[in-house]
Motif scaffolding. Sequence first.
Motif, PDB file in Angstrom:
ATOM      1  N   ASN A 246      36.986 -26.428   8.015  1.00 30.76           N
ATOM      2  CA  ASN A 246      37.679 -25.592   7.032  1.00 30.76           C
ATOM      3  C   ASN A 246      37.379 -24.108   7.209  1.00 30.76           C
ATOM      4  N   LEU A 247      36.765 -23.726   8.331  1.00 28.21           N
ATOM      5  CA  LEU A 247      36.408 -22.340   8.567  1.00 28.21           C
ATOM      6  C   LEU A 247      36.799 -21.937   9.986  1.00 28.21           C
ATOM      7  N   GLN A 248      37.450 -20.794  10.103  1.00 24.15           N
ATOM      8  CA  GLN A 248      37.718 -20.217  11.419  1.00 24.15           C
ATOM      9  C   GLN A 248      37.136 -18.818  11.453  1.00 24.15           C
TER      10      GLN A 248
ATOM     11  N   TYR B  14      44.250  -4.639  22.245  1.00 24.23           N
ATOM     12  CA  TYR B  14      43.560  -4.616  20.958  1.00 24.23           C
ATOM     13  C   TYR B  14      42.590  -5.785  20.852  1.00 24.23           C
ATOM     14  N   ALA B  15      41.602  -5.624  19.985  1.00 32.24           N
ATOM     15  CA  ALA B  15      40.601  -6.646  19.712  1.00 32.24           C
ATOM     16  C   ALA B  15      40.495  -6.858  18.210  1.00 32.24           C
ATOM     17  N   GLN B  16      40.209  -8.096  17.794  1.00 31.21           N
ATOM     18  CA  GLN B  16      40.176  -8.434  16.376  1.00 31.21           C
ATOM     19  C   GLN B  16      38.944  -9.278  16.034  1.00 31.21           C
ATOM     20  N   LEU B  17      38.398  -9.028  14.851  1.00 28.09           N
ATOM     21  CA  LEU B  17      37.474  -9.946  14.207  1.00 28.09           C
ATOM     22  C   LEU B  17      38.290 -10.783  13.233  1.00 28.09           C
ATOM     23  N   ILE B  18      38.197 -12.100  13.366  1.00 29.86           N
ATOM     24  CA  ILE B  18      39.056 -13.007  12.599  1.00 29.86           C
ATOM     25  C   ILE B  18      38.186 -13.885  11.716  1.00 29.86           C
ATOM     26  N   LEU B  19      38.525 -13.938  10.444  1.00 27.89           N
ATOM     27  CA  LEU B  19      37.797 -14.738   9.469  1.00 27.89           C
ATOM     28  C   LEU B  19      38.799 -15.408   8.563  1.00 27.89           C
ATOM     29  N   ARG B  20      38.782 -16.749   8.520  1.00 27.92           N
ATOM     30  CA  ARG B  20      39.790 -17.468   7.748  1.00 27.92           C
ATOM     31  C   ARG B  20      39.173 -18.733   7.139  1.00 27.92           C
ATOM     32  N   TYR B  21      39.487 -18.989   5.871  1.00 29.68           N
ATOM     33  CA  TYR B  21      39.003 -20.175   5.173  1.00 29.68           C
ATOM     34  C   TYR B  21      40.173 -21.039   4.752  1.00 29.68           C
ATOM     35  N   ILE B  22      40.098 -22.345   5.037  1.00 27.62           N
ATOM     36  CA  ILE B  22      41.180 -23.268   4.753  1.00 27.62           C
ATOM     37  C   ILE B  22      40.704 -24.293   3.723  1.00 27.62           C
ATOM     38  N   TRP B  23      41.474 -24.433   2.645  1.00 22.92           N
ATOM     39  CA  TRP B  23      41.127 -25.424   1.629  1.00 22.92           C
ATOM     40  C   TRP B  23      41.798 -26.768   1.925  1.00 22.92           C
TER      41      TRP B  23
ATOM     42  N   LEU C 150      34.361 -11.787   1.285  1.00 23.23           N
ATOM     43  CA  LEU C 150      34.815 -13.102   1.717  1.00 23.23           C
ATOM     44  C   LEU C 150      33.677 -13.906   2.324  1.00 23.23           C
ATOM     45  N   LEU C 151      32.783 -13.237   3.074  1.00 26.90           N
ATOM     46  CA  LEU C 151      31.636 -13.949   3.626  1.00 26.90           C
ATOM     47  C   LEU C 151      30.751 -14.529   2.533  1.00 26.90           C
ATOM     48  N   LEU C 152      30.575 -13.753   1.452  1.00 22.60           N
ATOM     49  CA  LEU C 152      29.772 -14.247   0.337  1.00 22.60           C
ATOM     50  C   LEU C 152      30.437 -15.450  -0.314  1.00 22.60           C
ATOM     51  N   LEU C 153      31.772 -15.392  -0.447  1.00 24.26           N
ATOM     52  CA  LEU C 153      32.489 -16.514  -1.044  1.00 24.26           C
ATOM     53  C   LEU C 153      32.377 -17.761  -0.186  1.00 24.26           C
ATOM     54  N   LEU C 154      32.406 -17.582   1.148  1.00 23.35           N
ATOM     55  CA  LEU C 154      32.358 -18.724   2.052  1.00 23.35           C
ATOM     56  C   LEU C 154      30.966 -19.338   2.117  1.00 23.35           C
ATOM     57  N   GLY C 155      29.955 -18.484   2.152  1.00 27.10           N
ATOM     58  CA  GLY C 155      28.621 -19.004   2.387  1.00 27.10           C
ATOM     59  C   GLY C 155      27.702 -18.988   1.200  1.00 27.10           C
ATOM     60  N   GLY C 156      28.122 -18.356   0.081  1.00 27.51           N
ATOM     61  CA  GLY C 156      27.199 -18.173  -1.024  1.00 27.51           C
ATOM     62  C   GLY C 156      27.470 -19.031  -2.239  1.00 27.51           C
ATOM     63  N   ALA C 157      28.293 -20.077  -2.122  1.00 30.00           N
ATOM     64  CA  ALA C 157      28.558 -20.928  -3.277  1.00 30.00           C
ATOM     65  C   ALA C 157      27.305 -21.703  -3.638  1.00 30.00           C
ATOM     66  N   PRO C 158      26.982 -21.840  -4.934  1.00 27.00           N
ATOM     67  CA  PRO C 158      25.763 -22.530  -5.325  1.00 27.00           C
ATOM     68  C   PRO C 158      25.849 -24.010  -5.012  1.00 27.00           C
ATOM     69  N   ALA C 159      24.727 -24.586  -4.644  1.00 26.73           N
ATOM     70  CA  ALA C 159      24.680 -26.014  -4.335  1.00 26.73           C
ATOM     71  C   ALA C 159      24.829 -26.830  -5.601  1.00 26.73           C
ATOM     72  N   GLY C 160      25.511 -27.949  -5.500  1.00 24.17           N
ATOM     73  CA  GLY C 160      25.719 -28.814  -6.645  1.00 24.17           C
ATOM     74  C   GLY C 160      24.551 -29.763  -6.847  1.00 24.17           C
TER      75      GLY C 160
END
Length: 354
Positions: A310-312, A345-354, A8-18
């Motif tokens: 668009n990122l949490q 409890y503790a959580q790492l939270i990663l969420r992408y909003i379109w 998911l990190l790759l999808l969020l940050g690795g999209a090729p530039a237009g």
Amino acid sequence: MTPTTVTLLLLLGGAPAGNESSAEGNTATKATACHDDDARQLGGHTFQFPILQQSAFVTTHVGLREGVARYDVPDLPVGRLGTTDVLLTGVQQSVDLGLAFTDWLGVAGFARGTVITGANARSLLVDGATVELVGQAGAIVRVWRNEGSGTQLSLRGNFGYQDGSEVTVLPLVRGILNNPLLTVEDVVQGGIGEFILVPRTETSVNGGAFLAQALGRTFSLQASANGEYAWREREPFDVATGARVTQKTHAARVNLTAALTADFASLGVPVALIGEYLFSTGEETEVGLPDRTLRSSTVALGVYYSGRPNLQVGLGAATTLNAAPRIGLGEEGQPLESGDPTLSYAQLILRYIW
């Protein structure tokens, strides 16, 4: 970090530039960004998703949550040994999805896997371990939105299902001690081995109202009130009949939640803090015990990066005080309650909003 998180990190940050010279591409990007801003923005404030409640916003999103937990159970009855304190630890991974059909109607759901086990030899022997899978899905309808006052109200309804097993060691030990003539083959091939796994399921329905209120560009309040009804089935092994018995119980709960956010992005610091409080009450049945009243309080704190609407991404921690007691066995084998457990409890939270 698990492979799903890395992906998911790759999808969020690795999209090729237009192509920057493409006017159409730039126009589409701006339109998408505008849609992202509008999805969770009121009164110039971009709302974060809380930990302890669902949000009032209709969004299309995908998220991952990975967590660790500590569960302290004081004074758990363990038969003729009296009571003992039990410490359990666990790991959890959740995936949540949302799909907005329009700006006022959508569906959302999550799937979660949890493994909880005794943190030491005594806790493992007394309380064993638990493995469970939970899924929930439902609809959200926005019923009111006022840009001027920064207010949004939505209704949600959900259906949930939970399937899991308890790994119980102490009943197996008791069964062996009560029959000293047993051999290894008897334990492995005979019915006494059925003591180890206890299947259990839960079906639930819930629904409620969810409010989002902007308090300027920096602060906001989110609150909710929802009710839930759950049907449970547990199938322990009965040595007298040589077969499993089905124990049916139910629970009714009411949850009242509030979350206060301070987002410093408007001041040039892309950090948001969320303090949350959940009060739960209700009633549930237990086999062999009178109906009991549920009453617990949970507090949570989340720290998030708020530089992209668009990122949490962030970290959250929560503690439940005076949770529902665990059921143990008295000296005569009768069910008895433990003291009030504490769950943290503790959580790492990663969420992408379109």
